[in-house]
Design an enzyme around this catalytic site. Structure first.
Site, PDB file in Angstrom:
ATOM      1  N   LYS A 147      80.762  52.789  41.455  1.00 25.66           N
ATOM      2  CA  LYS A 147      80.343  51.387  41.442  1.00 25.66           C
ATOM      3  C   LYS A 147      79.225  51.174  40.430  1.00 25.66           C
ATOM      4  O   LYS A 147      79.139  50.129  39.807  1.00 25.66           O
ATOM      5  CB  LYS A 147      79.811  50.993  42.819  1.00 25.66           C
ATOM      6  N   GLU A 196      80.713  48.548  51.577  1.00 23.78           N
ATOM      7  CA  GLU A 196      79.419  47.890  51.424  1.00 23.78           C
ATOM      8  C   GLU A 196      79.627  46.748  50.427  1.00 23.78           C
ATOM      9  O   GLU A 196      80.138  46.983  49.322  1.00 23.78           O
ATOM     10  CB  GLU A 196      78.369  48.868  50.888  1.00 23.78           C
ATOM     11  N   ARG A 217      88.406  62.010  47.991  1.00 20.72           N
ATOM     12  CA  ARG A 217      88.503  60.720  47.327  1.00 20.72           C
ATOM     13  C   ARG A 217      89.521  60.782  46.187  1.00 20.72           C
ATOM     14  O   ARG A 217      89.861  61.843  45.689  1.00 20.72           O
ATOM     15  CB  ARG A 217      87.154  60.212  46.845  1.00 20.72           C
TER      16      ARG A 217
HETATM   17  P1  ATP Z   1      78.867  53.850  46.943  1.00 17.60           P
HETATM   18  O1  ATP Z   1      78.687  54.795  45.826  1.00 17.60           O
HETATM   19  O2  ATP Z   1      78.163  52.553  46.770  1.00 17.60           O
HETATM   20  O3  ATP Z   1      78.750  54.444  48.324  1.00 17.60           O
HETATM   21  P2  ATP Z   1      81.633  53.640  47.546  1.00 17.60           P
HETATM   22  O4  ATP Z   1      82.698  53.531  46.515  1.00 17.60           O
HETATM   23  O5  ATP Z   1      81.609  54.797  48.465  1.00 17.60           O
HETATM   24  O6  ATP Z   1      80.327  53.460  46.747  1.00 17.60           O
HETATM   25  P3  ATP Z   1      81.813  51.923  49.843  1.00 17.60           P
HETATM   26  O7  ATP Z   1      81.738  50.447  49.904  1.00 17.60           O
HETATM   27  O8  ATP Z   1      80.867  52.708  50.671  1.00 17.60           O
HETATM   28  O9  ATP Z   1      81.642  52.299  48.347  1.00 17.60           O
HETATM   29  O10 ATP Z   1      83.301  52.383  50.129  1.00 17.60           O
HETATM   30  C1  ATP Z   1      84.032  51.962  51.261  1.00 17.60           C
HETATM   31  C2  ATP Z   1      84.957  53.042  51.715  1.00 17.60           C
HETATM   32  O11 ATP Z   1      85.861  53.411  50.666  1.00 17.60           O
HETATM   33  C3  ATP Z   1      84.226  54.300  52.117  1.00 17.60           C
HETATM   34  O12 ATP Z   1      84.706  54.692  53.398  1.00 17.60           O
HETATM   35  C4  ATP Z   1      84.563  55.304  51.068  1.00 17.60           C
HETATM   36  O13 ATP Z   1      84.658  56.589  51.618  1.00 17.60           O
HETATM   37  C5  ATP Z   1      85.911  54.808  50.532  1.00 17.60           C
HETATM   38  N1  ATP Z   1      86.067  55.175  49.125  1.00 17.60           N
HETATM   39  C6  ATP Z   1      85.233  54.873  48.114  1.00 17.60           C
HETATM   40  N2  ATP Z   1      85.661  55.404  46.943  1.00 17.60           N
HETATM   41  C7  ATP Z   1      86.808  56.064  47.224  1.00 17.60           C
HETATM   42  C8  ATP Z   1      87.744  56.824  46.440  1.00 17.60           C
HETATM   43  N3  ATP Z   1      87.562  57.018  45.129  1.00 17.60           N
HETATM   44  N4  ATP Z   1      88.819  57.354  47.065  1.00 17.60           N
HETATM   45  C9  ATP Z   1      89.000  57.152  48.386  1.00 17.60           C
HETATM   46  N5  ATP Z   1      88.170  56.458  49.176  1.00 17.60           N
HETATM   47  C10 ATP Z   1      87.084  55.904  48.610  1.00 17.60           C
END
Ligand code: ATP
Ligand code: MG
Length: 550
Positions: free
Chosen positions: A267, A31, A257
């Site tokens: 974030k 996002e 994650r």
């Molecule tokens: P939000 O809290 O805004 O959802 P987010 O870190 O999940 O934050 P996204 O932009 O939705 O942000 O993340 C993009 C992709 O990265 C998603 O598919 C998410 O699952 C993956 N992702 C985010 N954080 C991690 C992490 N710490 N480890 C592995 N994958 C991650």
């Protein structure tokens, strides 16, 4: 490569073997509401890595269905960071917002087929209808309204006839399901917020749970890899795909994650640290953002290797920051040119200096890589050495300079300490002694780095350490303030002296300051007349890696 043998690889291989899909299509769907961090790198390496392992393709898609915090600034930063990390989406770059019209059509299809309805239960009251997992929920009084009525209201929601929050579109699934996500979840809400791509064209926006499976289906994604928190959403993902009739259905597979010690990955918290000025922007080298790591001098290969080695599992864990540093050192050791710099200077005066004997010395640029050749460094009567390399009363395990003792000077023979000049408080300010050429073969137990005082260039060095003082920052309860655990010494700025070659370091290049660590010429502040270096990482066994961490 470990990526080729984890459970997701096996699942994809089994799907192909069973003929469920002809080719593999994955996607990375950030996002655009913040900068990418090392956790995203794990997902990127997995999404692009799986596509590559099976000869498929990986899309980059902006998951921009929630207009509130999204912007082009983030879109551009995301592209830049993924390219830097070493991945290429070719022509497969997409915006979820470009699918709004098709998503709307899918919603109309669901209403027509009796699978969705316009609901007017206020958002605050909905929790009483939804209930708890152990008991069935209560049905919305609008659940069985005529299809024609929902179609009409939904069209008028889109046309902007109703205020924000007054209605929503709900899926009609199962108010008794133990999975709360299946209790008539919201598919569309009314929201008058301009979108960075579609402007004011839309006043209704799809929810993540409705939009994401559709985005995957529209693009022909086969394997939708996401983090564990989406596991409970998977039945809804499958419901949307099935109800809208997509074949073959994309398959969601979840993985744990990445969590790293001594840092934050949320974030929201990263945004707070930036906005509140605890760090100097999104690319502050202390942050786990990819732009911060780039500025700090972490090579992208090291991040890829790290992501590969930590593997992919189904259980949450906390990974040691030191492991990431291990791969950073491993890559830099082979690549970074060696240079000499002194960060806490103490003057050495060579009493028997004779510039007809030696004026400069020749040293290798990288002993790990002879192909990088050698360079000449000016030598002189006065040298800077590290203050820590001298002791008046050396303890038994201290082998460096002390009264009467000799040491080797890197690439430049030997120096023996004869006497010490002190300031009024007794602190040493000059070490006087004699020089001898390498051929003298004095018996010594250590080698010091040095810089000629007359030729040294002034350097500004930013010594970075962990951003937080405790390993598991995510364990801090919400009623405690995580900012209390910020490390007050996460940045220590010092001024030192460097050999002349340092003035010509290209910004962004990482060099090894011998015996001190790896340092990157700052991509923003390094100028022809201002030599600013960021400490990338210390050397593993440096006796001098004391500023900040040991
Ligand atoms: P939000 O809290 O805004 O959802 P987010 O870190 O999940 O934050 P996204 O932009 O939705 O942000 O993340 C993009 C992709 O990265 C998603 O598919 C998410 O699952 C993956 N992702 C985010 N954080 C991690 C992490 N710490 N480890 C592995 N994958 C991650
Ligand atoms: Mg997310």
């Amino acid at each position: 490569m470990s990526t080729t043998r984890h459970f997701i690889y096996e699942e994809i291989a089994a799907d192909l073997a069973a003929g469920r899909y002809r080719a593999v299509v994955t996607r990375f769907p950030p996002e655009p509401n913040g900068y990418l961090h090392i956790g995203h790198a794990k997902a990127i390496c997995l999404d692009f890595g799986m596509a590559a392992a099976f000869g498929g393709r990986c899309h980059l898609r902006m998951d921009d269905t929630n207009p509130a915090k999204e912007s082009m600034e983030y879109v551009e930063a995301i592209q830049r960071d993924i390219r830097w990390l070493g991945f290429d989406w070719g022509e497969h770059f997409y915006y979820a917002a470009d699918y709004f019209e098709r998503m709307y059509e899918c919603a109309v299809h669901l209403i027509r087929t009796g699978r969705a309805y316009v609901c007017q239960v206020p958002q605050e009251e909905w929790k009483h209808y939804r209930g708890v997992p152990t008991e069935p929920g209560r049905e919305s009084p609008y659940r069985n309204r005529p299809i024609e009525e929902s179609l009409d209201l939904f069209a008028r929601m889109r046309a902007g006839e109703f205020p924000d929050g007054s209605m929503c579109l709900r899926a009609k699934i199962d108010m008794a399901s133990p999975n709360l996500h299946l209790r008539d979840p919201v598919l569309y809400r009314i929201l008058r917020v301009p979108h960075y791509r579609t402007g004011n064209r839309w006043v209704i926006y799809p929810t993540y749970d409705f939009a994401h499976p559709l985005e995957d289906a529209f693009e022909g994604v086969t394997h939708s890899l996401c983090t564990l928190e989406f596991e409970v959403h998977r039945p809804l993902y499958d419901w949307v795909i099935q109800s809208c009739g997509f074949q073959p259905p994309p398959r969601q597979i979840e993985f744990a994650r990445l969590n790293l010690t001594y840092t934050v990955m949320s974030k929201r918290r990263l945004g707070e640290l930036v906005r509140e000025g605890h760090v100097r922007g999104w690319d502050d080298p202390r942050l786990p953002t990819l732009c911060g790591m780039r500025r700090r001098g972490y090579p992208p290969e090291a991040i890829r290797k790290f992501c590969d080695e930590i593997g992919v599992t189904k259980y949450d864990s906390l990974t040691e920051y030191a492991l990431l540093e291990h791969y950073v050192r491993e890559v830099l050791n082979l690549r970074a040119p060696r240079r000499m710099a002194v960060l806490d200077p103490l003057k050495v005066v060579i009493k028997n200096f004779d510039d007809s004997v030696v004026r400069e010395v020749e040293v290798p640029n990288n002993p790990e890589n002879p192909a990088e050749g050698t360079r000449r460094i000016p030598f002189g009567r006065e040298l800077w050495i590290e203050r820590d390399d001298y002791r008046d009363d050396p303890p038994p395990d201290f082998y460096r300079l002390a009264p009467g003792r000799a040491v080797r000077l890197r690439g430049a023979g030997f120096f023996t300490c004869r006497n010490v000049v002190r300031d009024s408080s007794g602190r040493p300010i000059e070490i006087h002694g004699d020089w001898a050429p390498a051929s003298a073969r004095l018996k010594v137990r250590s080698t010091l780095h040095w810089v000629s005082v007359a030729h040294a260039v002034p350097i500004e060095v930013r010594l970075y350490d962990h951003l937080f003082t405790i390993p598991d920052v995510s364990a801090i309860p919400d009623d405690d303030d995580y900012r209390r655990y910020l490390n007050p010494r996460s940045l220590v700025e010092v001024r030192g002296w460097g050999e002349p070659a340092l003035a010509a370091t290209p910004p962004g290049q990482t060099v090894q300051f011998e015996r001190l660590g790896y340092f990157c010429a700052d991509s923003e502040d390094f100028r022809p007349d201002r030599y600013v270096f960021n400490r990338t990482v210390t050397l593993k066994d440096s006796p001098l890696a004391t500023a900040g961490r040991g």
